[in-house]
Design an enzyme around this catalytic site. Structure first.
Site, PDB file in Angstrom:
ATOM      1  N   GLU A 117       0.832  -1.208   0.000  1.00 30.75           N
ATOM      2  CA  GLU A 117       0.000   0.000   0.000  1.00 30.75           C
ATOM      3  C   GLU A 117       0.864   1.255   0.000  1.00 30.75           C
ATOM      4  O   GLU A 117       2.038   1.204   0.333  1.00 30.75           O
ATOM      5  CB  GLU A 117      -0.900   0.004   1.242  1.00 30.75           C
ATOM      6  CG  GLU A 117      -1.743  -1.249   1.313  1.00 30.75           C
ATOM      7  CD  GLU A 117      -2.667  -1.293   2.515  1.00 30.75           C
ATOM      8  OE1 GLU A 117      -2.665  -0.333   3.311  1.00 30.75           O
ATOM      9  OE2 GLU A 117      -3.384  -2.291   2.640  1.00 30.75           O
ATOM     10  N   LYS A 119       2.040   4.735   1.572  1.00 33.51           N
ATOM     11  CA  LYS A 119       2.081   5.316   2.913  1.00 33.51           C
ATOM     12  C   LYS A 119       1.708   6.792   2.782  1.00 33.51           C
ATOM     13  O   LYS A 119       2.523   7.630   2.390  1.00 33.51           O
ATOM     14  CB  LYS A 119       3.465   5.160   3.541  1.00 33.51           C
ATOM     15  CG  LYS A 119       3.463   5.571   5.000  1.00 33.51           C
ATOM     16  CD  LYS A 119       4.735   5.153   5.685  1.00 33.51           C
ATOM     17  CE  LYS A 119       4.719   5.481   7.166  1.00 33.51           C
ATOM     18  NZ  LYS A 119       4.274   6.818   7.497  1.00 33.51           N
ATOM     19  N   ASP A 121       0.983  10.508   3.548  1.00 32.02           N
ATOM     20  CA  ASP A 121       1.634  11.413   4.484  1.00 32.02           C
ATOM     21  C   ASP A 121       0.614  12.428   4.974  1.00 32.02           C
ATOM     22  O   ASP A 121       0.585  13.568   4.534  1.00 32.02           O
ATOM     23  CB  ASP A 121       2.796  12.110   3.776  1.00 32.02           C
ATOM     24  CG  ASP A 121       3.760  12.729   4.758  1.00 32.02           C
ATOM     25  OD1 ASP A 121       3.566  12.526   5.978  1.00 32.02           O
ATOM     26  OD2 ASP A 121       4.687  13.416   4.320  1.00 32.02           O
ATOM     27  N   TYR A 229      -7.360   2.465   5.510  1.00 33.18           N
ATOM     28  CA  TYR A 229      -6.494   1.317   5.224  1.00 33.18           C
ATOM     29  C   TYR A 229      -6.549   0.238   6.301  1.00 33.18           C
ATOM     30  O   TYR A 229      -5.777  -0.699   6.270  1.00 33.18           O
ATOM     31  CB  TYR A 229      -5.050   1.762   5.014  1.00 33.18           C
ATOM     32  CG  TYR A 229      -4.574   2.820   5.993  1.00 33.18           C
ATOM     33  CD1 TYR A 229      -4.480   2.547   7.346  1.00 33.18           C
ATOM     34  CD2 TYR A 229      -4.238   4.093   5.539  1.00 33.18           C
ATOM     35  CE1 TYR A 229      -4.053   3.515   8.232  1.00 33.18           C
ATOM     36  CE2 TYR A 229      -3.809   5.072   6.421  1.00 33.18           C
ATOM     37  CZ  TYR A 229      -3.724   4.784   7.773  1.00 33.18           C
ATOM     38  OH  TYR A 229      -3.312   5.735   8.648  1.00 33.18           O
ATOM     39  N   LYS A 316      10.027   3.543   4.148  1.00 34.09           N
ATOM     40  CA  LYS A 316      10.000   4.940   3.702  1.00 34.09           C
ATOM     41  C   LYS A 316      10.934   5.151   2.516  1.00 34.09           C
ATOM     42  O   LYS A 316      11.875   4.390   2.317  1.00 34.09           O
ATOM     43  CB  LYS A 316      10.408   5.852   4.850  1.00 34.09           C
ATOM     44  CG  LYS A 316       9.358   5.918   5.934  1.00 34.09           C
ATOM     45  CD  LYS A 316       9.517   7.196   6.701  1.00 34.09           C
ATOM     46  CE  LYS A 316       8.761   7.132   8.011  1.00 34.09           C
ATOM     47  NZ  LYS A 316       9.202   8.164   8.928  1.00 34.09           N
ATOM     48  N   CYS A 408      24.084  47.571  -2.144  1.00 28.22           N
ATOM     49  CA  CYS A 408      24.089  46.545  -3.191  1.00 28.22           C
ATOM     50  C   CYS A 408      25.511  46.065  -3.424  1.00 28.22           C
ATOM     51  O   CYS A 408      26.400  46.879  -3.682  1.00 28.22           O
ATOM     52  CB  CYS A 408      23.501  47.110  -4.478  1.00 28.22           C
ATOM     53  SG  CYS A 408      23.686  45.977  -5.869  1.00 28.22           S
ATOM     54  N   CYS A 411      26.444  47.377  -7.212  1.00 27.21           N
ATOM     55  CA  CYS A 411      26.595  48.781  -7.613  1.00 27.21           C
ATOM     56  C   CYS A 411      26.781  49.738  -6.433  1.00 27.21           C
ATOM     57  O   CYS A 411      27.031  50.925  -6.632  1.00 27.21           O
ATOM     58  CB  CYS A 411      25.397  49.218  -8.448  1.00 27.21           C
ATOM     59  SG  CYS A 411      23.862  49.299  -7.500  1.00 27.21           S
ATOM     60  N   CYS A 424      17.693  46.190  -4.465  1.00 26.49           N
ATOM     61  CA  CYS A 424      18.493  47.236  -5.073  1.00 26.49           C
ATOM     62  C   CYS A 424      17.583  47.931  -6.077  1.00 26.49           C
ATOM     63  O   CYS A 424      17.093  47.309  -7.004  1.00 26.49           O
ATOM     64  CB  CYS A 424      19.706  46.641  -5.800  1.00 26.49           C
ATOM     65  SG  CYS A 424      20.571  47.883  -6.788  1.00 26.49           S
ATOM     66  N   CYS A 429      21.803  49.167 -12.240  1.00 24.91           N
ATOM     67  CA  CYS A 429      22.743  48.246 -11.592  1.00 24.91           C
ATOM     68  C   CYS A 429      23.105  47.161 -12.605  1.00 24.91           C
ATOM     69  O   CYS A 429      22.233  46.534 -13.202  1.00 24.91           O
ATOM     70  CB  CYS A 429      22.096  47.622 -10.360  1.00 24.91           C
ATOM     71  SG  CYS A 429      23.077  46.297  -9.645  1.00 24.91           S
TER      72      CYS A 429
HETATM   73  S1  IVH Z   1      -1.435   0.785   8.700  1.00 25.95           S
HETATM   74  C1  IVH Z   1      -1.375  -0.887  12.828  1.00 25.95           C
HETATM   75  N1  IVH Z   1      -1.398   1.695   6.237  1.00 25.95           N
HETATM   76  O1  IVH Z   1       1.642   5.653   8.887  1.00 25.95           O
HETATM   77  C2  IVH Z   1      -1.054  -0.388  11.496  1.00 25.95           C
HETATM   78  N2  IVH Z   1      -0.688   3.138   7.985  1.00 25.95           N
HETATM   79  O2  IVH Z   1       4.013   5.492  10.560  1.00 25.95           O
HETATM   80  C3  IVH Z   1      -1.450   0.991  11.380  1.00 25.95           C
HETATM   81  N3  IVH Z   1      -0.051   5.383   7.260  1.00 25.95           N
HETATM   82  O3  IVH Z   1      -0.003   5.735  11.961  1.00 25.95           O
HETATM   83  C4  IVH Z   1      -1.151   1.676  10.190  1.00 25.95           C
HETATM   84  N4  IVH Z   1      -0.478   5.079   5.126  1.00 25.95           N
HETATM   85  O4  IVH Z   1      -0.893   7.198  10.040  1.00 25.95           O
HETATM   86  C5  IVH Z   1      -1.136   1.966   7.533  1.00 25.95           C
HETATM   87  N5  IVH Z   1      -1.460   2.399   4.012  1.00 25.95           N
HETATM   88  C6  IVH Z   1      -1.206   2.664   5.313  1.00 25.95           C
HETATM   89  C7  IVH Z   1      -0.746   3.914   5.754  1.00 25.95           C
HETATM   90  C8  IVH Z   1      -0.480   4.112   7.113  1.00 25.95           C
HETATM   91  C9  IVH Z   1      -0.084   5.936   6.044  1.00 25.95           C
HETATM   92  C10 IVH Z   1       0.378   6.083   8.483  1.00 25.95           C
HETATM   93  C11 IVH Z   1      -0.517   5.912   9.659  1.00 25.95           C
HETATM   94  C12 IVH Z   1       0.343   5.305  10.717  1.00 25.95           C
HETATM   95  C13 IVH Z   1       1.690   5.776  10.274  1.00 25.95           C
HETATM   96  C14 IVH Z   1       2.788   4.929  10.842  1.00 25.95           C
END
Ligand code: IVH
Length: 666
Positions: A117, A119, A121, A229, A316, A408, A411, A424, A429
């Site tokens: 999946e 991640k 942000d 998720y 990450k 400046c 100049c 400036c 200049c």
């Molecule tokens: S699963 C127990 N799936 O990442 C598992 N988390 O660094 C819980 N996050 O607290 C998280 N995308 O806020 C999961 N596809 C994803 C995610 C995800 C972002 C975040 C989430 C979690 C943090 C952990």
């Protein structure tokens, strides 16, 4: 205690204090003090000390907590079960280890499958549905206890308040992430800047700030998005694996994250590499991928530590950040005369590129960072943008303060403070003139091919080019008189200048580099004025009367065309065969003028880029996400959430063919 151990203890306490402080700024105040990479570095150092010297470990160590304190303003909500964090994978070895552990728990029970999946942000939240109705929404807080943000969350348009289908469980809690798309983030920050409020540092902070508003009407205007998720707790329904979870989300109309079923370590690596490369194509920020054992029985068997489940891991992306020494600072002068402090760095490799210089933006930023020469600083390089210093990593005792120059550096004219900029104002200049010329020939200006900044430097130094008009007077002999100039190149340059002897009004306005006037505004003004003569004769009032033109823009445009040197240079350009053609294209009454289009799904006949250009050429705007401000959504094959959102908001939806017909290019 030996001296060395005392040092380690001191460092340990220092780290605890720093991390606590950063946590508070990140989680409670929504204004982080340091980069994620730096934070991770400190956390890892703390973990290493705790592993080596368990006796030092404090019960309230930051490593023992998931998030941070909760703002006292919102009611508290207990999470049952707690909302855990994720363990990290850093290397292939970590991944193999993770895979081995999962495989061991799965035993011989069928193939071990993972869900790969994105991640997201954003900000983790939990939403509770009772008998199909949303009853509560909360932030993660410290994992055990979060904040009740039900009212705010229910303004998120993609979050269903009632579940689709029937036979809903008495109780269902789902977990996911609230985030802002790039478009919304830009819109919001633009608005804040216009209103004189400080912009948000990144979409994640903007999302967090928006969700933790006391007035839900403010949250509503921020157009937050949400994706789910995971499940917290559910009564009476047996979910067997992550695919089953996403099927259920679909059935209930809850937006689920996209995922990929993965069978091998190699595929996980490929998945990670794919998204690292393609992450910029997404409309939102991700900071890595998440790998989860899909089978809920395997999850059950593996369990969790106090911090994170053993069956999932975050991998990450490498950060485009590094730490290096700030050796010295110099002042660069731009085409508008703004003086920018630029840091000379001890050269450092960031994501495969050697970085030697980084911008410090302006002197308020220098003050905000508290940076001095001799400090070790964190440098960030994102995409093609100029590297910038994001924080001081370690201050150098007695380092050299960075003092704004009074005059400046080119100049010697007394500099003037305008807002946060030091400028400036001497239009003669030398550096400012050279910079103006460099802009004039560049892609953002007249776009004269083969005419780079280096050639401007040489022509200026040789006394051959002092203003834009001189470029149109250049001869073959002039060019061939320069060192390292071949006949072929000289001809190409002359041909390229020739091709820019006649340009439409909007192009001309843009290339003049007038303060506050970019490509879009240049087009807006050109569409109204149509001819250069009309534009020159427009009064301040006429200019201010143009839709989208504010007083500042009007003032700089008016100022430019009533400025003797600028006008006499334009006259000289015209003497040398330069001309401006009348602006063609749609009038303000066009069906496209001022309208916002969003393209979604797979388009069959044109690329998305081409379609977007067709819109902007006609005076419209192309956006990446659907909001209340969208006028048309053009839906191609297998359009998904954006189409749904458009329908919910009652926005006009066009097929690709209808769109092309509307452009008249069918
Ligand atoms: S699963 C127990 N799936 O990442 C598992 N988390 O660094 C819980 N996050 O607290 C998280 N995308 O806020 C999961 N596809 C994803 C995610 C995800 C972002 C975040 C989430 C979690 C943090 C952990």
């Amino acid at each position: 205690m030996t001296g060395r151990k005392a040092d380690i203890k001191a460092r340990y306490l220092e780290l605890c204090g720093l991390i606590e402080k950063y946590n508070r700024h990140y989680y409670t105040l929504d204004s982080p003090l340091v980069s994620d990479a730096e934070y991770d570095g400190l956390m890892r150092e703390l973990l290493t000390i705790e592993r080596k010297y368990p006796s030092l470990k404090r019960e309230d160590s930051p490593t023992q907590r998931v998030g941070d304190d909760i703002s006292p303003v919102f009611t508290k909500v207990l999470h049952d079960p707690p909302m855990l964090s994720l363990g990290n994978i850093f290397t292939r070895e970590d991944l193999l280890e993770f895979d081995r552990r999962c495989a061991k728990s799965a035993g011989s029970e069928g193939p071990l499958l993972y869900s790969g999946e994105l991640k997201f942000d954003g900000l983790a939240v939990e939403v509770v549905y009772r008998n199909g109705r949303m009853v509560q929404g909360s932030t993660r807080g410290n994992g055990a206890e979060g904040e009740d943000v039900t009212a705010n969350l229910s303004t998120v348009r993609t979050l269903p308040l009632f579940l689709k289908g029937s036979g809903h469980p008495d109780y269902l809690s789902v977990r996911g992430e609230v985030f802002l798309t790039h478009d919304e983030f830009d819109r919001l920050n633009g608005e804040r800047e216009r209103e004189g409020e400080p912009p948000f540092a990144n979409p994640r902070n903007a999302a967090a700030g928006s969700l933790r508003q006391l007035d839900s009407r403010v949250t509503e205007r921020r157009n937050l998005d949400i994706v789910f998720y995971g499940v917290g707790r559910v009564s009476g329904i047996d979910i067997r694996d992550q695919e089953g979870f996403y099927r259920l989300m679909d059935e209930y109309g809850i937006p689920g994250s996209s995922y990929r079923v993965i069978g091998t370590v190699e595929e996980i690596q490929a998945f990670h590499a794919h998204w690292y490369e393609h992450r910029h194509e997404l409309e939102f920020d991700i900071d890595g991928v998440v790998v989860k054992a899909s089978d809920f029985a395997v999850r059950e068997a593996m369990g969790a530590t106090s911090k994170a489940p053993r069956w999932a891991a975050a991998w990450k992306f490498p950060s485009a950040e590094a730490v290096t020494l700030l050796e010295s600072v110099e002042f660069s002068i731009g085409r508008t005369g703004v003086v920018t402090p630029v840091a000379n760095l001890r050269p450092i490799n960031i994501g495969g590129v050697m970085v030697k210089r980084a911008t410090l933006h302006n002197f308020s930023e220098v003050k905000r960072l508290g940076v001095k020469t001799g400090d070790t600083v964190t440098v960030k390089r994102a995409g093609d943008v100029i590297p910038k210093i994001t924080s001081v990593h370690q201050a150098q005792e007695g380092g050299g303060g960075i003092v704004a120059p009074e005059r400046c550096p080119s100049c010697g004219t007394q500099l003037r403070q305008e807002d946060i900029f030091l400028r400036c104002v001497n239009r003669d200049c030398e550096t400012v003139r050279v910079e103006r010329l460099k802009f004039f020939v560049s892609k953002d200006g007249m776009d004269i091919e083969y005419f780079g900044p280096e050639l401007i430097n040489r022509l200026f130094a040789a006394g051959l080019v002092a203003t834009a008009a001189d470029i149109y007077g250049l001869t073959r002999e002039n060019l061939l008189g320069l060192e390292r100039m071949g006949e072929k190149l000289a001809d190409k340059i002359l041909e390229s200048i020739g091709s820019r002897r006649r340009v439409p009004l909007s192009h001309f306005i843009k290339a003049m580099g007038i303060k506050n006037v970019g490509e879009h505004i240049a087009r807006v003004i050109a569409r109204k004025a149509k001819t250069l003569e009309t534009l020159i004769s427009m009064t301040m009032e006429d200019l201010k009367g143009i839709h989208e033109v504010g007083p500042q823009v009007a003032e700089s445009v008016y100022g430019f065309f009533h400025d003797d040197p600028a006008m006499s240079d334009i006259a000289r350009m015209r003497e040398r065969g330069f001309s401006v053609s009348d602006e063609e294209g749609p009038s303000e009454e066009s069906a496209f003028a001022g309208k916002t289009f969003v393209f979604t799904g797979t388009l069959a006949k044109r690329t998305r880029k081409e379609c977007e250009k067709m819109v902007t050429d006609r005076g419209g705007r192309a956006a990446g996400s659907v909001s209340a401000k969208t006028d048309f959504v053009v839906a191609g094959e297998s359009a998904g959430s954006k189409l749904k959102k458009a329908q919910e908001l009652g926005i006009a939806v066009l097929s690709e063919d209808e769109f092309i017909e509307m452009t008249g290019e069918g």
